[in-house]
Design an enzyme around this catalytic site. Structure first.
Site, PDB file in Angstrom:
ATOM      1  N   ARG A  78       0.874  -1.180   0.000  1.00 60.30           N
ATOM      2  CA  ARG A  78       0.000   0.000   0.000  1.00 60.30           C
ATOM      3  C   ARG A  78       0.908   1.225   0.000  1.00 60.30           C
ATOM      4  O   ARG A  78       1.684   1.431   0.933  1.00 60.30           O
ATOM      5  CB  ARG A  78      -0.929  -0.003   1.205  1.00 60.30           C
ATOM      6  CG  ARG A  78      -1.927   1.168   1.257  1.00 60.30           C
ATOM      7  CD  ARG A  78      -2.939   0.933   2.373  1.00 60.30           C
ATOM      8  NE  ARG A  78      -3.918   2.011   2.517  1.00 60.30           N
ATOM      9  CZ  ARG A  78      -3.882   2.948   3.464  1.00 60.30           C
ATOM     10  NH1 ARG A  78      -2.890   2.967   4.363  1.00 60.30           N
ATOM     11  NH2 ARG A  78      -4.815   3.874   3.532  1.00 60.30           N
ATOM     12  N   ASN A 153      -7.070   8.197   2.440  1.00 59.64           N
ATOM     13  CA  ASN A 153      -6.710   7.618   3.726  1.00 59.64           C
ATOM     14  C   ASN A 153      -7.496   8.252   4.876  1.00 59.64           C
ATOM     15  O   ASN A 153      -7.584   9.485   4.972  1.00 59.64           O
ATOM     16  CB  ASN A 153      -5.213   7.822   3.983  1.00 59.64           C
ATOM     17  CG  ASN A 153      -4.755   7.211   5.295  1.00 59.64           C
ATOM     18  OD1 ASN A 153      -4.714   5.988   5.432  1.00 59.64           O
ATOM     19  ND2 ASN A 153      -4.420   8.057   6.259  1.00 59.64           N
ATOM     20  N   GLU A 154      -8.080   7.409   5.739  1.00 57.23           N
ATOM     21  CA  GLU A 154      -8.741   7.849   6.967  1.00 57.23           C
ATOM     22  C   GLU A 154      -9.473   9.184   6.748  1.00 57.23           C
ATOM     23  O   GLU A 154      -9.171  10.196   7.386  1.00 57.23           O
ATOM     24  CB  GLU A 154      -7.717   7.956   8.092  1.00 57.23           C
ATOM     25  CG  GLU A 154      -7.019   6.625   8.356  1.00 57.23           C
ATOM     26  CD  GLU A 154      -5.941   6.681   9.425  1.00 57.23           C
ATOM     27  OE1 GLU A 154      -5.733   7.768  10.006  1.00 57.23           O
ATOM     28  OE2 GLU A 154      -5.303   5.647   9.691  1.00 57.23           O
ATOM     29  N   HIS A 220      -8.929   0.398   9.853  1.00 48.72           N
ATOM     30  CA  HIS A 220      -7.591   0.561  10.410  1.00 48.72           C
ATOM     31  C   HIS A 220      -7.664   0.244  11.896  1.00 48.72           C
ATOM     32  O   HIS A 220      -8.496   0.807  12.615  1.00 48.72           O
ATOM     33  CB  HIS A 220      -7.076   1.976  10.180  1.00 48.72           C
ATOM     34  CG  HIS A 220      -6.807   2.282   8.752  1.00 48.72           C
ATOM     35  ND1 HIS A 220      -6.241   3.475   8.329  1.00 48.72           N
ATOM     36  CD2 HIS A 220      -7.013   1.561   7.618  1.00 48.72           C
ATOM     37  CE1 HIS A 220      -6.113   3.463   7.017  1.00 48.72           C
ATOM     38  NE2 HIS A 220      -6.587   2.307   6.563  1.00 48.72           N
ATOM     39  N   TYR A 222      -5.946   0.177  15.467  1.00 53.06           N
ATOM     40  CA  TYR A 222      -4.916   0.592  16.415  1.00 53.06           C
ATOM     41  C   TYR A 222      -5.500   0.443  17.825  1.00 53.06           C
ATOM     42  O   TYR A 222      -6.143  -0.558  18.120  1.00 53.06           O
ATOM     43  CB  TYR A 222      -4.442   2.012  16.094  1.00 53.06           C
ATOM     44  CG  TYR A 222      -3.678   2.080  14.786  1.00 53.06           C
ATOM     45  CD1 TYR A 222      -2.353   1.633  14.702  1.00 53.06           C
ATOM     46  CD2 TYR A 222      -4.273   2.564  13.619  1.00 53.06           C
ATOM     47  CE1 TYR A 222      -1.647   1.675  13.506  1.00 53.06           C
ATOM     48  CE2 TYR A 222      -3.575   2.610  12.418  1.00 53.06           C
ATOM     49  CZ  TYR A 222      -2.263   2.162  12.372  1.00 53.06           C
ATOM     50  OH  TYR A 222      -1.561   2.193  11.176  1.00 53.06           O
ATOM     51  N   GLU A 249      -4.722  -1.008   7.652  1.00 50.79           N
ATOM     52  CA  GLU A 249      -3.586  -0.639   8.498  1.00 50.79           C
ATOM     53  C   GLU A 249      -3.793  -1.279   9.864  1.00 50.79           C
ATOM     54  O   GLU A 249      -4.923  -1.432  10.320  1.00 50.79           O
ATOM     55  CB  GLU A 249      -3.484   0.887   8.718  1.00 50.79           C
ATOM     56  CG  GLU A 249      -2.992   1.692   7.555  1.00 50.79           C
ATOM     57  CD  GLU A 249      -2.808   3.167   7.928  1.00 50.79           C
ATOM     58  OE1 GLU A 249      -2.667   3.465   9.142  1.00 50.79           O
ATOM     59  OE2 GLU A 249      -2.831   4.001   7.018  1.00 50.79           O
ATOM     60  N   TRP A 278       1.230  -1.474   9.135  1.00 51.34           N
ATOM     61  CA  TRP A 278       1.853  -0.151   9.122  1.00 51.34           C
ATOM     62  C   TRP A 278       3.089  -0.197  10.009  1.00 51.34           C
ATOM     63  O   TRP A 278       2.999  -0.536  11.180  1.00 51.34           O
ATOM     64  CB  TRP A 278       0.883   0.907   9.633  1.00 51.34           C
ATOM     65  CG  TRP A 278       1.473   2.274   9.517  1.00 51.34           C
ATOM     66  CD1 TRP A 278       2.343   2.890  10.390  1.00 51.34           C
ATOM     67  CD2 TRP A 278       1.295   3.196   8.434  1.00 51.34           C
ATOM     68  NE1 TRP A 278       2.701   4.109   9.927  1.00 51.34           N
ATOM     69  CE2 TRP A 278       2.075   4.335   8.725  1.00 51.34           C
ATOM     70  CE3 TRP A 278       0.558   3.160   7.249  1.00 51.34           C
ATOM     71  CZ2 TRP A 278       2.137   5.437   7.876  1.00 51.34           C
ATOM     72  CZ3 TRP A 278       0.613   4.258   6.415  1.00 51.34           C
ATOM     73  CH2 TRP A 278       1.391   5.381   6.726  1.00 51.34           C
TER      74      TRP A 278
END
Length: 454
Positions: A78, A153-154, A220, A222, A249, A278
């Site tokens: 990516r 992205n995001e 994503h 986290y 991610e 990531w």
């Protein structure tokens, strides 16, 4: 249920006939596309992304990274691009695609300028991201077998995350009306983590907006996903509804309140979901770097886990058939991959013993008040070994709270680490690393570990 167009009268028949002339049959898909919940190639072969993120727009000279990422076992990369609102603009899209193809990886291209829109004042809108893709259309058309377009992205922060649905629907429709046939990827709001469940609640609306039925959703993961239950619950909802999803991610549990990467990897493998870790290198906080300073010879604990660990790249990635066939990337059991030399902060490895046996070196690769990240490198001697045990004694009251790539136990100040199933067998001169989190107060001296082979 998909939208239906209701048309009345004789004129409707003429319109309907003309529409039918332009609708692409499901069996005539262009390039990578969605089939059910799966990403498949044009020939119908399922393709599961196994790869990493590469921050190309900030380090455009690090083009050797494409070959390095492939050598680490990835089948997908990516690539971070800029639209010019905050970074870039990236005008080397054709070259990026060429580097992906040369290294036999599927290329996911993303505009990073949209990150946190609505909360980050400098962020670009999704509509501006689509304008960037239109400006790069000449480099993209004809690459549908090799390229996935991750629109932005995001794209929405935590302020008014509900705007994500309309903005994403409009972006998808604008991409299609401008002739893009590629598989599209759309990131969740809340800085990609969807903790308010806006994407989860509106996934079908967004998928229905694509006239090509060729969009995959991306989450994503986290710190919002720091428990197995939170990860499984989120993934279960998408699976139950038949919505295509990738983990675009994710990071790792370098502290106890961070993402449960072990569950992500295991669940992705069990469910056939793509994942993209990531990131390769270049983070201002190098805790999330897989290699240090873009040097593939400096694989970090995180990099070691993704590259060589259970459910990692080497164990699970399969090359796209567009490059000549599905090629297993898992090394033969008798020849495990040699891990890379330790970071610059690690003391030089001692000379391996002349005969059998092993040596171990200990390094502190990150430290903060009250806590630290350690790494131990085990190197076989001049003969192959089938297993190893490393022991050391802390002199300053340190303790180990969590470990990766080894089974670690402690008794008072004494620590014992044994290999796990996939990294005990080492060829002569080969090495493996394991990492751990620990606590310290006052002094964090380095012990001198000993290694015993079996």
């Amino acid at each position: 249920m998909r939208r239906r167009l209701t048309i009345f009268g004789a004129a409707a028949l003429a319109v309907a006939a003309s529409v039918l002339m332009f609708v692409r049959p499901a069996d005539a898909a262009v390039g990578l596309h969605i089939s059910g919940t799966d990403i498949v190639e044009a020939n119908g072969q399922p393709f599961i992304m196994r790869g990493v993120n590469h921050p190309h727009v900030w380090y455009p000279g690090e083009t050797d990274s494409f070959a390095d990422i492939k050598a680490a076992g990835a089948n997908t990369v990516r690539v971070v691009l800029g639209s010019g609102q905050r970074w870039g603009p990236s005008t080397d899209v054709a070259n990026v695609i060429s580097l992906c193809k040369q290294n036999r990886m599927i290329c996911v291209l993303e505009v990073h300028d949209t990150t946190g829109y609505g909360e980050e004042g400098a962020a670009a809108s999704l509509d501006q991201a689509v304008d960037y893709w239109i400006s790069q259309k000449a480099a993209l058309v004809g690459q549908e077998n090799y390229v996935v377009i991750n629109i932005g992205n995001e794209p929405i922060g935590n302020i008014d995350a509900a705007q994500w649905t309309a903005a994403t629907v409009a972006a998808i429709r604008k991409m299609r009306s401008n002739g893009f046939e590629h598989l599209l990827m759309v990131d969740a709001p809340n800085w990609g983590q969807d903790w308010q469940n806006v994407m989860r609640a509106n996934a079908q609306t967004v998928l229905d907006a694509d006239s090509n039925d060729n969009t995959v959703l991306s989450i994503h993961m986290y710190a919002v996903y720091n428990t197995a239950a939170s990860i499984v619950s989120y993934l279960d909802h998408f699976e139950a509804n038949g919505w295509p999803l990738v983990i675009g991610e994710f990071g790792w549990r370098f502290t106890s309140n961070e993402v449960d990467h072990e569950t992500i990897l295991a669940e992705a493998q069990a469910r056939g979901l793509g994942y993209l870790a990531w990131s390769w290198s270049g983070n201002t906080d190098p805790i999330l770097d897989m290699v240090l300073s873009f040097d593939p010879e400096q694989l970090t604990t995180w990099g070691e886990r993704i590259v060589n660990g259970a459910n990692g790249l080497r164990a699970t990635a399969r090359e796209a058939t567009i490059f000549g066939g599905t090629v297993p990337t898992t090394p033969p059991a008798t020849t495990p991959p040699a891990t890379t030399p330790p970071p610059a902060t690690t003391p030089p490895a001692t000379t391996p013993p002349a005969g059998g046996g092993c040596t171990a070196t200990y390094a502190i690769v990150g430290q903060w008040p009250g806590g630290f990240q350690g790494e131990v490198r085990v190197t076989a001697g001049s003969s192959a070994i089938s297993g190893w045990t490393v022991t050391w004694t802390f002199a300053n009251g340190q303790t180990v709270s969590q470990a990766w790539n080894a089974s670690v136990t402690g008794s008072g100040s004494s620590v014992t680490a044994r290999n796990v199933g996939y990294n005990g067998r080492l060829a002569a001169g080969a090495a493996a690393t394991f990492g751990f989190l620990g606590s310290w107060q006052g002094t964090n001296g380095r012990p001198s570990p000993t290694c015993a082979a079996s």
